[in-house]
Write an enzyme that holds these catalytic residues in place. Structure first.
Site, mmCIF file in Angstrom:
data_model
loop_
_atom_site.group_PDB
_atom_site.id
_atom_site.type_symbol
_atom_site.label_atom_id
_atom_site.label_comp_id
_atom_site.label_asym_id
_atom_site.label_seq_id
_atom_site.Cartn_x
_atom_site.Cartn_y
_atom_site.Cartn_z
ATOM 1 N N SER A 97 -70.535 70.975 -45.547
ATOM 2 C CA SER A 97 -69.097 70.712 -45.690
ATOM 3 C C SER A 97 -68.281 71.937 -45.341
ATOM 4 C CB SER A 97 -68.771 70.346 -47.136
ATOM 5 O OG SER A 97 -69.595 69.332 -47.608
ATOM 6 N N HIS B 282 -70.876 66.507 -39.548
ATOM 7 C CA HIS B 282 -70.392 66.375 -40.925
ATOM 8 C C HIS B 282 -69.874 64.970 -41.206
ATOM 9 C CE1 HIS B 282 -67.281 67.634 -44.148
ATOM 10 N NE2 HIS B 282 -68.416 67.306 -44.710
ATOM 11 N N GLU C 101 -67.091 64.973 -38.366
ATOM 12 C CA GLU C 101 -66.688 66.220 -37.705
ATOM 13 C C GLU C 101 -67.919 66.770 -36.970
ATOM 14 O OE1 GLU C 101 -63.201 68.244 -40.474
ATOM 15 O OE2 GLU C 101 -65.249 68.457 -41.143
ATOM 16 N N ASN D 163 -62.221 69.726 -45.135
ATOM 17 C CA ASN D 163 -62.396 70.416 -46.407
ATOM 18 C C ASN D 163 -61.415 71.575 -46.584
ATOM 19 O OD1 ASN D 163 -64.391 69.442 -48.430
ATOM 20 N ND2 ASN D 163 -65.545 69.163 -46.543
HETATM 21 P P1 NAD Z 1 -77.294 66.050 -53.251
HETATM 22 O O1 NAD Z 1 -77.431 67.067 -54.310
HETATM 23 O O2 NAD Z 1 -76.922 64.649 -53.616
HETATM 24 O O3 NAD Z 1 -78.667 65.954 -52.394
HETATM 25 C C1 NAD Z 1 -79.363 67.064 -51.919
HETATM 26 C C2 NAD Z 1 -80.821 66.674 -51.722
HETATM 27 O O4 NAD Z 1 -81.505 67.744 -51.078
HETATM 28 C C3 NAD Z 1 -81.573 66.384 -53.021
HETATM 29 O O5 NAD Z 1 -82.210 65.126 -52.947
HETATM 30 C C4 NAD Z 1 -82.618 67.522 -53.092
HETATM 31 O O6 NAD Z 1 -83.846 67.102 -53.699
HETATM 32 C C5 NAD Z 1 -82.794 67.863 -51.636
HETATM 33 N N1 NAD Z 1 -83.324 69.190 -51.371
HETATM 34 C C6 NAD Z 1 -83.199 70.334 -52.089
HETATM 35 N N2 NAD Z 1 -83.860 71.342 -51.478
HETATM 36 C C7 NAD Z 1 -84.376 70.824 -50.335
HETATM 37 C C8 NAD Z 1 -85.179 71.358 -49.297
HETATM 38 N N3 NAD Z 1 -85.541 72.633 -49.264
HETATM 39 N N4 NAD Z 1 -85.577 70.539 -48.299
HETATM 40 C C9 NAD Z 1 -85.214 69.228 -48.303
HETATM 41 N N5 NAD Z 1 -84.454 68.671 -49.270
HETATM 42 C C10 NAD Z 1 -84.053 69.456 -50.275
HETATM 43 O O7 NAD Z 1 -76.257 66.663 -52.201
HETATM 44 P P2 NAD Z 1 -75.277 65.875 -51.199
HETATM 45 O O8 NAD Z 1 -74.038 65.514 -51.926
HETATM 46 O O9 NAD Z 1 -76.043 64.835 -50.476
HETATM 47 O O10 NAD Z 1 -74.891 67.077 -50.201
HETATM 48 C C11 NAD Z 1 -75.765 67.477 -49.161
HETATM 49 C C12 NAD Z 1 -74.980 68.233 -48.109
HETATM 50 O O11 NAD Z 1 -73.943 67.384 -47.591
HETATM 51 C C13 NAD Z 1 -74.279 69.497 -48.622
HETATM 52 O O12 NAD Z 1 -74.278 70.453 -47.610
HETATM 53 C C14 NAD Z 1 -72.859 68.991 -48.904
HETATM 54 O O13 NAD Z 1 -71.899 70.019 -48.852
HETATM 55 C C15 NAD Z 1 -72.679 68.006 -47.766
HETATM 56 N N6 NAD Z 1 -71.682 66.947 -48.003
HETATM 57 C C16 NAD Z 1 -71.555 66.358 -49.229
HETATM 58 C C17 NAD Z 1 -70.610 65.358 -49.414
HETATM 59 C C18 NAD Z 1 -70.439 64.663 -50.745
HETATM 60 O O14 NAD Z 1 -69.404 63.993 -50.945
HETATM 61 N N7 NAD Z 1 -71.380 64.742 -51.681
HETATM 62 C C19 NAD Z 1 -69.798 64.948 -48.340
HETATM 63 C C20 NAD Z 1 -69.984 65.537 -47.087
HETATM 64 C C21 NAD Z 1 -70.923 66.550 -46.927
#
Ligand code: NAD
Length: 281
Positions: free
Chosen positions: A117, A138, A150, A188
């Site tokens: 993000s 993104h 994005e 963001n």
């Molecule tokens: P989340 O915490 O829901 O999921 C993250 C996952 O990654 C978990 O299942 C975890 O077990 C796994 N993980 C941890 N270490 C790992 C590794 N070394 N290898 C593989 N998997 C691993 O997080 P999320 O909300 O899905 O966010 C993930 C990314 O997307 C972040 O960079 C976040 O900034 C971005 N993002 C999030 C949102 C949102 O609204 N939540 C929106 C857009 C972008």
């Protein structure tokens, strides 16, 4: 057939996997936690059933989509995919380690994209031997519904890589926008005051979260800032806030709020833990 890999099966990874398999791509969904993969498969199944019930997919399409999903706890299973989209936690050191590993095992042609993000795509590309094939892709939450993607061009990202991801997003029914690699990109960055001013309002005791949310919705927004933080995950929102704040050399406008951190310390992460600004139990 298009083959993609997704790293991280959390909120975003599972949503991206659903988008991929319902648009004809074969998706290998990797996570270090087998529990996360089980939850992801259950969520994807629920989405497929909902889409079938609503007539958006027929039974055959849903079955084919299901067959295109391969959950895995083995990183090597991603080898052979054309594009890998990383959606692991918002932590630069962790993401760089993943990019280093992927770079070591994947053929030089594989595009490595990040769903980050806010973090620097240039810094992710720099730990690989293929910075021209590293970019941001993104998606927004919920990925199956939100159209915007994005596509982030790092300093070394090639035009060919940008074009490949723009085309992929379009094939998946999304609306790609190419953005520069700057902290928080566009969405963001403009969203920071949306959350931070709202937090300051409650921090100063001026209004409570339901009041702020109601007012913001009355202005025409689909969701208020507190509802949205609960959907995103307060841990994710805090990590993004901190990353943008530090990336702009501690710019006061972007300073996170102590209440955010306190909520995370209490485990009140929003919908995913059943409690955030609101109670979901
Ligand atoms: P989340 O915490 O829901 O999921 C993250 C996952 O990654 C978990 O299942 C975890 O077990 C796994 N993980 C941890 N270490 C790992 C590794 N070394 N290898 C593989 N998997 C691993 O997080 P999320 O909300 O899905 O966010 C993930 C990314 O997307 C972040 O960079 C976040 O900034 C971005 N993002 C999030 C949102 C949102 O609204 N939540 C929106 C857009 C972008």
């Amino acid at each position: 057939m298009e083959r993609v890999g997704i790293v991280g099966a959390g909120t975003m990874g599972r949503g991206i996997a659903y988008v991929a398999i319902t648009h004809g791509a074969q998706a290998t969904l990797y996570d270090v936690a087998s529990g996360a993969l089980e939850n992801a498969v259950a969520q994807i199944e629920a989405w497929l059933q909902e889409a079938t019930a609503r007539g958006r997919l027929d039974e055959t399409e849903a079955r084919r989509a299901r067959e295109r999903l391969q959950p895995s706890t083995t990183l090597e299973d991603l080898v052979g995919t054309e594009v890998i989209i990383e959606a692991a936690p918002e932590d630069m050191a962790l993401k760089q380690e993943i990019f280093r590993q992927l770079d070591a095992i994947c053929p030089p042609g594989t595009i490595l994209a990040s769903n980050t993000s806010s973090l620097s795509i240039t810094a992710l590309g720099a730990v690989t031997r293929r910075p021209e094939r590293v970019a941001g892709m993104h998606f927004f939450n919920p990925a199956p519904i939100m159209r915007l993607v994005e596509v982030v061009r790092g300093l070394a990202t090639s035009e060919e890589t940008v074009r490949a991801l723009v085309d992929l997003a379009r094939r998946w029914g999304k609306t790609p926008v190419v953005v520069k690699d700057t902290p928080g990109f566009i969405v963001n960055r403009v969203a920071r005051p949306f959350y931070l001013e709202a937090l300051r309002l409650i921090g100063e005791g001026i209004a409570d979260p339901p009041t702020v949310d109601r007012l913001v919705r009355a202005l025409g927004f689909r969701m208020g800032p507190f509802e949205l933080m609960d959907l995103i995950g307060l841990d994710v929102n805090l990590a993004v806030s901190e990353s943008i704040y530090h990336a702009f050399f501690e710019e006061p406008r972007f300073r996170p709020h102590p209440i955010q951190r306190q909520m995370v310390q209490a485990g009140r992460l929003g919908r995913k833990t059943g409690k955030g600004w609101y109670d979901y139990e």
